[in-house]
Design a protein around this motif. Structure first.
Motif, PDB file in Angstrom:
ATOM      1  N   GLY A   1      -7.470   3.021 -11.308  1.00  0.00           N
ATOM      2  CA  GLY A   1      -6.787   2.087 -10.426  1.00  0.00           C
ATOM      3  C   GLY A   1      -6.256   2.704  -9.155  1.00  0.00           C
ATOM      4  N   CYS A   2      -6.364   4.040  -9.031  1.00  0.00           N
ATOM      5  CA  CYS A   2      -5.898   4.748  -7.836  1.00  0.00           C
ATOM      6  C   CYS A   2      -7.091   5.217  -7.003  1.00  0.00           C
ATOM      7  CB  CYS A   2      -5.061   5.965  -8.203  1.00  0.00           C
ATOM      8  SG  CYS A   2      -3.612   5.588  -9.181  1.00  0.00           S
ATOM      9  N   GLN A   3      -6.839   5.424  -5.741  1.00  0.00           N
ATOM     10  CA  GLN A   3      -7.847   6.008  -4.859  1.00  0.00           C
ATOM     11  C   GLN A   3      -7.428   7.438  -4.537  1.00  0.00           C
ATOM     12  OE1 GLN A   3      -9.353   3.331  -1.698  1.00  0.00           O
ATOM     13  NE2 GLN A   3      -7.888   1.821  -2.473  1.00  0.00           N
ATOM     14  N   SER A   4      -8.402   8.318  -4.505  1.00  0.00           N
ATOM     15  CA  SER A   4      -8.124   9.738  -4.345  1.00  0.00           C
ATOM     16  C   SER A   4      -8.342  10.195  -2.911  1.00  0.00           C
ATOM     17  CB  SER A   4      -9.033  10.551  -5.280  1.00  0.00           C
ATOM     18  OG  SER A   4      -8.825  11.934  -5.104  1.00  0.00           O
ATOM     19  N   ILE A   5      -7.405  10.987  -2.428  1.00  0.00           N
ATOM     20  CA  ILE A   5      -7.560  11.703  -1.153  1.00  0.00           C
ATOM     21  C   ILE A   5      -7.396  13.179  -1.500  1.00  0.00           C
ATOM     22  CG2 ILE A   5      -6.686  12.083   1.175  1.00  0.00           C
ATOM     23  CD1 ILE A   5      -5.539   9.241   1.089  1.00  0.00           C
ATOM     24  N   ILE A   6      -8.487  13.912  -1.460  1.00  0.00           N
ATOM     25  CA  ILE A   6      -8.437  15.315  -1.864  1.00  0.00           C
ATOM     26  C   ILE A   6      -8.119  16.182  -0.647  1.00  0.00           C
ATOM     27  CG2 ILE A   6      -9.741  17.245  -2.834  1.00  0.00           C
ATOM     28  CD1 ILE A   6     -11.315  15.244  -4.466  1.00  0.00           C
ATOM     29  N   ALA A   7      -6.951  16.801  -0.713  1.00  0.00           N
ATOM     30  CA  ALA A   7      -6.506  17.691   0.371  1.00  0.00           C
ATOM     31  C   ALA A   7      -5.325  18.489  -0.146  1.00  0.00           C
ATOM     32  CB  ALA A   7      -6.110  16.899   1.606  1.00  0.00           C
ATOM     33  N   ASP A   8      -5.103  19.628   0.460  1.00  0.00           N
ATOM     34  CA  ASP A   8      -3.948  20.464   0.150  1.00  0.00           C
ATOM     35  C   ASP A   8      -2.859  20.118   1.144  1.00  0.00           C
ATOM     36  OD1 ASP A   8      -2.051  22.450  -0.208  1.00  0.00           O
ATOM     37  OD2 ASP A   8      -3.521  24.035  -0.552  1.00  0.00           O
ATOM     38  N   ILE A   9      -1.733  19.601   0.662  1.00  0.00           N
ATOM     39  CA  ILE A   9      -0.670  19.155   1.559  1.00  0.00           C
ATOM     40  C   ILE A   9      -0.169  20.271   2.463  1.00  0.00           C
ATOM     41  CG2 ILE A   9       1.158  19.563  -0.138  1.00  0.00           C
ATOM     42  CD1 ILE A   9       0.999  16.707   2.468  1.00  0.00           C
TER      43      ILE A   9
ATOM     44  N   LYS B   1       0.853  -1.197   0.000  1.00  0.00           N
ATOM     45  CA  LYS B   1       0.000   0.000   0.000  1.00  0.00           C
ATOM     46  C   LYS B   1       0.886   1.244   0.000  1.00  0.00           C
ATOM     47  CE  LYS B   1      -3.812   1.754   2.874  1.00  0.00           C
ATOM     48  NZ  LYS B   1      -4.590   1.428   4.109  1.00  0.00           N
ATOM     49  N   ALA B   2       0.597   2.176  -0.908  1.00  0.00           N
ATOM     50  CA  ALA B   2       1.427   3.372  -1.021  1.00  0.00           C
ATOM     51  C   ALA B   2       0.564   4.615  -1.118  1.00  0.00           C
ATOM     52  CB  ALA B   2       2.332   3.284  -2.249  1.00  0.00           C
ATOM     53  N   LEU B   3       1.142   5.717  -0.645  1.00  0.00           N
ATOM     54  CA  LEU B   3       0.529   7.040  -0.753  1.00  0.00           C
ATOM     55  C   LEU B   3       1.496   7.940  -1.505  1.00  0.00           C
ATOM     56  CD1 LEU B   3      -1.581   9.258   0.087  1.00  0.00           C
ATOM     57  CD2 LEU B   3      -0.153   9.631   2.109  1.00  0.00           C
ATOM     58  N   PHE B   4       1.009   8.558  -2.581  1.00  0.00           N
ATOM     59  CA  PHE B   4       1.805   9.538  -3.313  1.00  0.00           C
ATOM     60  C   PHE B   4       1.250  10.929  -3.036  1.00  0.00           C
ATOM     61  CE2 PHE B   4       3.216   6.650  -7.112  1.00  0.00           C
ATOM     62  CZ  PHE B   4       3.985   5.897  -6.239  1.00  0.00           C
ATOM     63  N   ILE B   5       2.146  11.837  -2.681  1.00  0.00           N
ATOM     64  CA  ILE B   5       1.787  13.251  -2.596  1.00  0.00           C
ATOM     65  C   ILE B   5       2.071  13.824  -3.975  1.00  0.00           C
ATOM     66  CG2 ILE B   5       1.996  15.375  -1.273  1.00  0.00           C
ATOM     67  CD1 ILE B   5       1.353  12.776   0.351  1.00  0.00           C
ATOM     68  N   GLY B   6       1.026  14.179  -4.694  1.00  0.00           N
ATOM     69  CA  GLY B   6       1.154  14.500  -6.110  1.00  0.00           C
ATOM     70  C   GLY B   6       0.657  13.309  -6.910  1.00  0.00           C
ATOM     71  N   GLY B   7       1.464  12.881  -7.877  1.00  0.00           N
ATOM     72  CA  GLY B   7       1.115  11.665  -8.600  1.00  0.00           C
ATOM     73  C   GLY B   7       0.571  11.876  -9.995  1.00  0.00           C
TER      74      GLY B   7
ATOM     75  N   GLY C   1       0.568  -3.892  -9.182  1.00  0.00           N
ATOM     76  CA  GLY C   1      -0.292  -4.390  -8.116  1.00  0.00           C
ATOM     77  C   GLY C   1      -0.299  -3.606  -6.825  1.00  0.00           C
ATOM     78  N   TRP C   2       0.321  -2.427  -6.813  1.00  0.00           N
ATOM     79  CA  TRP C   2       0.284  -1.612  -5.613  1.00  0.00           C
ATOM     80  C   TRP C   2      -1.126  -1.057  -5.377  1.00  0.00           C
ATOM     81  CZ3 TRP C   2       4.040  -0.276  -1.987  1.00  0.00           C
ATOM     82  CH2 TRP C   2       5.317  -0.774  -2.241  1.00  0.00           C
ATOM     83  N   GLU C   3      -1.558  -1.065  -4.132  1.00  0.00           N
ATOM     84  CA  GLU C   3      -2.778  -0.341  -3.737  1.00  0.00           C
ATOM     85  C   GLU C   3      -2.344   1.108  -3.524  1.00  0.00           C
ATOM     86  OE1 GLU C   3      -6.243  -0.273  -0.253  1.00  0.00           O
ATOM     87  OE2 GLU C   3      -4.528  -1.639  -0.091  1.00  0.00           O
ATOM     88  N   LEU C   4      -2.763   1.977  -4.425  1.00  0.00           N
ATOM     89  CA  LEU C   4      -2.176   3.311  -4.481  1.00  0.00           C
ATOM     90  C   LEU C   4      -3.208   4.393  -4.192  1.00  0.00           C
ATOM     91  CD1 LEU C   4       0.357   4.995  -5.087  1.00  0.00           C
ATOM     92  CD2 LEU C   4      -0.239   4.898  -7.517  1.00  0.00           C
ATOM     93  N   PHE C   5      -2.821   5.282  -3.272  1.00  0.00           N
ATOM     94  CA  PHE C   5      -3.616   6.461  -2.940  1.00  0.00           C
ATOM     95  C   PHE C   5      -2.857   7.699  -3.411  1.00  0.00           C
ATOM     96  CE2 PHE C   5      -4.879   3.174  -0.062  1.00  0.00           C
ATOM     97  CZ  PHE C   5      -6.209   3.392   0.242  1.00  0.00           C
ATOM     98  N   LEU C   6      -3.574   8.632  -4.026  1.00  0.00           N
ATOM     99  CA  LEU C   6      -2.982   9.902  -4.434  1.00  0.00           C
ATOM    100  C   LEU C   6      -3.591  11.017  -3.611  1.00  0.00           C
ATOM    101  CD1 LEU C   6      -2.895   9.723  -8.360  1.00  0.00           C
ATOM    102  CD2 LEU C   6      -1.264   8.804  -6.696  1.00  0.00           C
ATOM    103  N   LEU C   7      -2.722  11.786  -2.943  1.00  0.00           N
ATOM    104  CA  LEU C   7      -3.172  12.940  -2.179  1.00  0.00           C
ATOM    105  C   LEU C   7      -2.827  14.200  -2.969  1.00  0.00           C
ATOM    106  CD1 LEU C   7      -2.811  13.495   1.641  1.00  0.00           C
ATOM    107  CD2 LEU C   7      -2.473  15.376   0.041  1.00  0.00           C
TER     108      LEU C   7
END
Length: 341
Positions: free
Chosen positions: A40-48, A2-8, A24-30
């Motif tokens: 294939g990505c999951q979104s997290i909407i926020a301003d870093i 499982k990974a989180l990318f800031i940006g992406g 096959g990574w479970e990927l979240f983009l913030l």
């Protein structure tokens, strides 16, 4: 995993995102949600930059990897440490190869080349950010990996040495029209261009890789070209001969002080990289996209998207004016020399 990318969704990170999902990574983009999230990505909407809001969004979440593609300063990294130190098994910071010593003392750059760039504030900020991370690794064991990209491009970016506010398409237009193109120096300095799909292979190979913890590594191609060759290859892709006009880098910076960092502090110097470390950490890594292939694909992609073809009359006039002034100065000197004979 499982990974989180800031940006992406940028030039570099979009290719990494695509490959990570394929593997096959479970990927979240913030990010702020201004661009669509790839399939294939999951979104997290926020301003870093809104630390409290990000902390609330990530409450209860844990990751194998957190990678920040859009932090630039020491304060950005200090914020990331507060947010992610207890949430990940590996924190990857995307720094920059422009942080390496300018001017270089040796033509080939390794990861142990000193970090010092007196010309570009952007690079100095990246150096300071790296120092914060290195201290956290030494003091607390924060599981860091620092990645330094060099000049990376893709199907949405045509790489050139410098351009105006409208991007690089105006140079393509000048080549198409048979107009002369400015090249800094004599065009023989060595430069490395890396396709984003090749960069992604190295980056994803570092994700979740225990051997990469505590390491700093650049990811680049082994293909080395002169700037003369780079522009000639772009011309070949367009079916045009490039009329190259060489101009002193110092003079270009005097005309446009904003070029000091990206030109005098980066592209005017040789950039040849020893890639043995990324190949040791990721044995399968090899860059396979030649520049002539990659830039042809990029130009074809631009031609399919007329809305990307931003014209830049101001930069066009700048080029014409510099060429005119250089010719005029040379003519005046010749005339004076003839008068003195």
């Amino acid at each position: 995993m499982k990974a989180l990318f800031i940006g992406g969704t940028g030039t570099i990170s979009s290719a990494v995102t695509e490959l990570a999902v394929q593997q096959g990574w479970e990927l979240f983009l913030l990010n702020r949600g201004s661009k669509p999230v790839p399939e294939g990505c999951q979104s997290i909407i926020a301003d870093i930059t809104d630390e409290a809001a990000v902390a609330a969004k990530l409450q209860g979440m844990q990751f194998d990897v957190v990678a920040d593609f859009i932090s630039f300063t020491a304060s950005d990294i200090e914020r990331d440490i507060r947010l992610f130190a207890d949430k990940t098994k590996q924190f990857i910071f995307v720094s920059s190869a422009s942080a390496y010593q300018k001017p270089p003392r040796h033509y080939k750059t390794t990861e142990s080349t000193p970090l010092v760039n007196p010309y570009w504030e952007y690079s100095r900020h990246k150096i300071e950010a790296e120092e914060v991370l290195q201290k956290a690794y030494r003091d607390t064991g924060l599981p860091i990996t620092i990645v330094r990209p060099s000049h990376t491009y893709g199907n949405k970016k045509i790489p050139v040495a410098f351009y105006g506010a409208g991007g690089s398409w105006q140079i393509v237009e000048r080549i198409k029209q048979g107009k002369p193109v400015l090249i800094h120096g004599d065009g023989t300095s060595l430069w490395t261009l890396t396709h984003n799909t090749d960069f992604a292979k190295g980056f994803v190979g570092l994700m979740g890789n225990p051997a990469a913890i505590g390491e700093t590594v650049h990811i680049t191609s082994d293909e080395v070209l002169t700037w003369n060759s780079i522009y000639d290859i772009i011309g070949d892709a367009l079916g045009k001969r490039v009329d190259k006009v060489h101009v002193s880098t110092d003079f270009l910076v005097m005309c446009r002080p904003d070029l000091q960092g990206s030109l005098l502090g980066d592209k005017a110097e040789c950039a040849v990289f020893d890639t043995s470390k990324i190949k040791r950490l990721v044995p399968s890594f090899t860059a396979t996209k030649r520049f002539d292939q990659g830039v042809r694909e990029a130009i074809e992609n631009f031609e399919r998207h007329p809305d990307w073809q931003r014209l830049d009359p101001e930069f066009d006039q700048f080029c014409d004016r510099v060429i005119e002034v250089q010719k005029s100065a040379a003519e005046q000197i010749r005339q004076r020399l003839n008068m003195n004979c």
